[in-house]
Design a protein around this motif. Sequence first.
Motif, short mmCIF file in Angstrom:
data_model
loop_
_atom_site.label_atom_id
_atom_site.label_comp_id
_atom_site.label_asym_id
_atom_site.label_seq_id
_atom_site.Cartn_x
_atom_site.Cartn_y
_atom_site.Cartn_z
N MET A 4 8.77 -6.92 -5.65
CA MET A 4 7.43 -7.09 -5.02
C MET A 4 6.52 -6.06 -6.00
O MET A 4 7.01 -5.29 -6.42
N GLN A 5 5.17 -6.37 -6.19
CA GLN A 5 4.64 -5.25 -6.81
C GLN A 5 3.29 -4.74 -5.98
O GLN A 5 2.99 -5.35 -5.04
N PHE A 6 3.28 -3.42 -6.11
CA PHE A 6 2.38 -2.69 -5.33
C PHE A 6 1.76 -1.79 -5.94
O PHE A 6 1.93 -1.44 -6.95
N TYR A 7 0.70 -1.05 -5.47
CA TYR A 7 -0.11 -0.01 -6.13
C TYR A 7 -0.86 0.72 -5.04
O TYR A 7 -1.12 0.41 -4.00
N ALA A 8 -0.76 2.18 -5.30
CA ALA A 8 -1.29 3.08 -4.43
C ALA A 8 -2.34 3.96 -4.97
O ALA A 8 -2.19 4.19 -6.00
N ILE A 9 -3.45 4.09 -4.27
CA ILE A 9 -4.64 4.91 -4.62
C ILE A 9 -4.58 6.30 -4.31
O ILE A 9 -3.97 6.42 -3.21
N ILE A 26 7.48 2.27 -12.30
CA ILE A 26 6.18 3.34 -11.58
C ILE A 26 5.56 3.61 -13.16
O ILE A 26 5.94 3.98 -14.08
N LYS A 27 4.11 3.31 -12.78
CA LYS A 27 3.04 3.56 -13.95
C LYS A 27 1.91 4.26 -13.43
O LYS A 27 1.47 3.98 -12.30
N GLU A 28 1.31 5.27 -14.06
CA GLU A 28 0.25 6.02 -13.48
C GLU A 28 -0.90 5.37 -14.06
O GLU A 28 -1.00 5.20 -15.42
N HIS A 29 -2.01 5.23 -13.66
CA HIS A 29 -3.19 4.88 -13.93
C HIS A 29 -4.48 5.82 -13.29
O HIS A 29 -4.17 6.56 -12.45
N PRO A 30 -5.79 5.79 -13.96
CA PRO A 30 -6.57 6.55 -13.30
C PRO A 30 -6.71 6.20 -11.86
O PRO A 30 -7.28 5.29 -11.45
N THR A 31 -6.59 7.22 -10.98
CA THR A 31 -6.92 7.06 -9.50
C THR A 31 -5.73 6.15 -8.69
O THR A 31 -5.95 6.02 -7.65
N HIS A 32 -4.92 5.56 -9.50
CA HIS A 32 -3.76 4.93 -8.83
C HIS A 32 -2.44 4.76 -9.64
O HIS A 32 -2.64 5.17 -10.68
N VAL A 33 -1.22 4.50 -8.85
CA VAL A 33 -0.15 4.44 -9.37
C VAL A 33 0.41 2.92 -9.11
O VAL A 33 0.18 2.54 -7.84
N SER A 34 0.72 2.26 -9.94
CA SER A 34 1.56 0.73 -9.69
C SER A 34 3.21 1.25 -9.76
O SER A 34 3.61 1.90 -10.25
N PHE A 35 3.64 0.30 -8.76
CA PHE A 35 5.07 0.33 -8.76
C PHE A 35 5.87 -0.98 -8.15
O PHE A 35 4.85 -1.79 -7.88
N GLU A 36 7.03 -1.24 -8.25
CA GLU A 36 7.63 -2.25 -7.70
C GLU A 36 8.57 -1.72 -6.77
O GLU A 36 9.37 -0.75 -6.72
N GLY A 37 9.12 -2.75 -5.82
CA GLY A 37 10.18 -2.53 -4.77
C GLY A 37 10.10 -3.49 -3.96
O GLY A 37 9.29 -4.40 -3.95
#
Length: 719
Positions: A1-6, A27-38
């Motif tokens: 499953m894919q998620f992202y946190a701001i 886990i990947k960093e983006h401006p103001t949020h981080v995407s991840f799987e789990g």
Amino acid sequence: MQFYAICPKGVEPLLATELATFGASEIKEHPTHVSFEGDLAVAYKACLRSRLANRVYLCLLEDNFELVDEMYEKINRIEWSWHFDLNQTFVVSCVARKNKHIRHSGFGGQKTKDAIVDYYNERYEKRPSIDKENPDYRVHVVVNGSQLKVGIDLCGHGLNQRGYREEGGRAPIKENLAAALLIRAGWPELSQQGYDFHDPMCGSGTLLIEAAMMAANIAPGLLNHDFAFLGWKQHDEALWQDILSEAKAEAEQGRQKLTNRFYGSDSYRRSLPLAEENCRASGLAEFIEIEEQDIRQPKAENISEKGLLLSNPPYAERLGEEEEVTQLYRDFGDYMKKRCDGWHAAFITTEDQFAKAVGVRSHKQYKFKNGALDCKLYLFEITKENYYTPFDPTKVNPNWEKGLSEGAEMLKNRMRKNLQRLKSYLKQNDVTCYRLYDADLPEYSAAIDVYGDDVHIQEYMPPKEVPEKTSRKRLQEIVRVTSGLMEIPEADIHLKQRLRQKGKQQYTKQQTADDDYKVVEENGFKFQVNLKQYLDTGLFLDHRKTRKMIFNEAEGKRFLNLFAYTGSVSVYAAMGGAKTTTVDMSNTYINWAKKNFSLNGISPYGHSFVQSDCMQWLEENKGGKQYDLIFLDPPTFSNSKRMEDTFDVQRDQKTLINLTMSLLRQGGKLYFSNNFKRFVLEESLKEKFVIHEITGKTLPPDFKMSKNHHRCWLIQHKV
């Protein structure tokens, strides 16, 4: 499953590390949020345990699109019924940037809402309801160029809202930013090594509580775990209960093992009950001590052998606060040296000059955003090897020329050139009050006036496109260069901001605690000025020559001064031998004018002072007592409470001058002046009276090159 946190800007790398501890992958960093799987367990842990995220989203779509209709279709094809039912409410938030079709976030949100509503209409011929205040689900959309990301909020509330803080107190720091500061300051490791914690400006206690929760390994979501995913159709209740039970057990065990001591203090008495209540609400009050303390009057003893001091001191939010706040940081530095010797320390602030004022060398800095403000977290080791004497603004900085920016160098050279150009004039005419600089360089937009041993700086309102931090830095450079060139301590420079004047703002008081009057001399006459409390000082320097002209013509004359301000022109006329009438609407300025008369030993006999609206006074005295010499210097605009109508010098000039001329005897002179740059004299007045513009004759050398000065006309009756 894919998620992202701001998360707050600057926290992304910390959040990425934290998510990895929950078992997240990709886990990947983006401006103001981080995407991840789990799996779901990772998402549940992120919601419950994350100290850094604002929200956690299940990613339902991540794709590219070209047209708005294509975006609509992609969102409409999401199987929304897998996530929430028709009887549940939702709301859409959208962040859109760099897309030529979706230039407004509201439009992106509207198209998303339409796609979701149409999904249900097409399948069930019904539509779910929108609830902007308390929805069951929040749909989040990110449009970044051609990239599209759609998520559903699993939290339901901001994760920074832990549940222990009902009120934030003065300038509160968000809980997840507080946690990020603690991590950057090394608190997770230090707490395990038995270090204590102290915040001497604790406010509502956020840093104290976050530090205690971190040391005790208490999941931040335990106090407020009414998450949106509890009503989500894919929710696994058994899995959630296992994760929740594990976190509760760890928290209880952490409390039992907690041996660190947490000390909070503040000089603002009203903050203390709030901090104590927040500590009680967190369940950690037994571990946290709160007391009233002024850092300027610290206790003598060290708090403990080893610890971390972390604080969020005040910033200078308004003009004129820099010196007061800088002094606070000097006191803060003294406090750390007295009470926290050998400790680690850190604080967050907006300006390097504040960090330098503490007198301890920082070995590391991290950039953060505190709301909209650009800030840095400064890390310190409180040891004698790192101490130094900070710059003292009550003394002239001998190194003021070192490290000047290119712009400040240009400012220094221009001011030196001005001083050299004015040198002989000032000496020959014994002038001690003059304008040294007036926005000669557009980037350094201020007027610098010298009043004997004092300097008065007025910063003009910077353009909206200039960032606040840039304009603040330039103003600091103006103060620094002025202090160095004039050999006047920065603390003795009077600093104000001149906004675009609107009516009664022109002569209004600044919000200061004390009057700051001084007596200055001009052409052998004495005048009272106030360099601190009022925007204008009480003496218009650009009228120095005008006043001298009136002095030379005053003997045996009847003189009228309208919109007289502090009566300086009346003083010149009286000293020249005229009988004067001084009219102004302000009682403060009428009394000030009387004081100026007294300073010069002028007997009140034969002189009158009238507190009145000048336009009203002119109407009442139309065609009455005649005067030989009149000085008329109205404001550009006025709407004082004392006036029945507004006054506009461009609009009302005809009425004003006609009424004034009705009081001027044949052969007399009216000197009419104003500061409106776009002023145009009415043609009908030129036909009725003899009018000559004499601005050039009335400007002293220090205003010849200025763009901010009066214009002046000599007006007489036709023979």
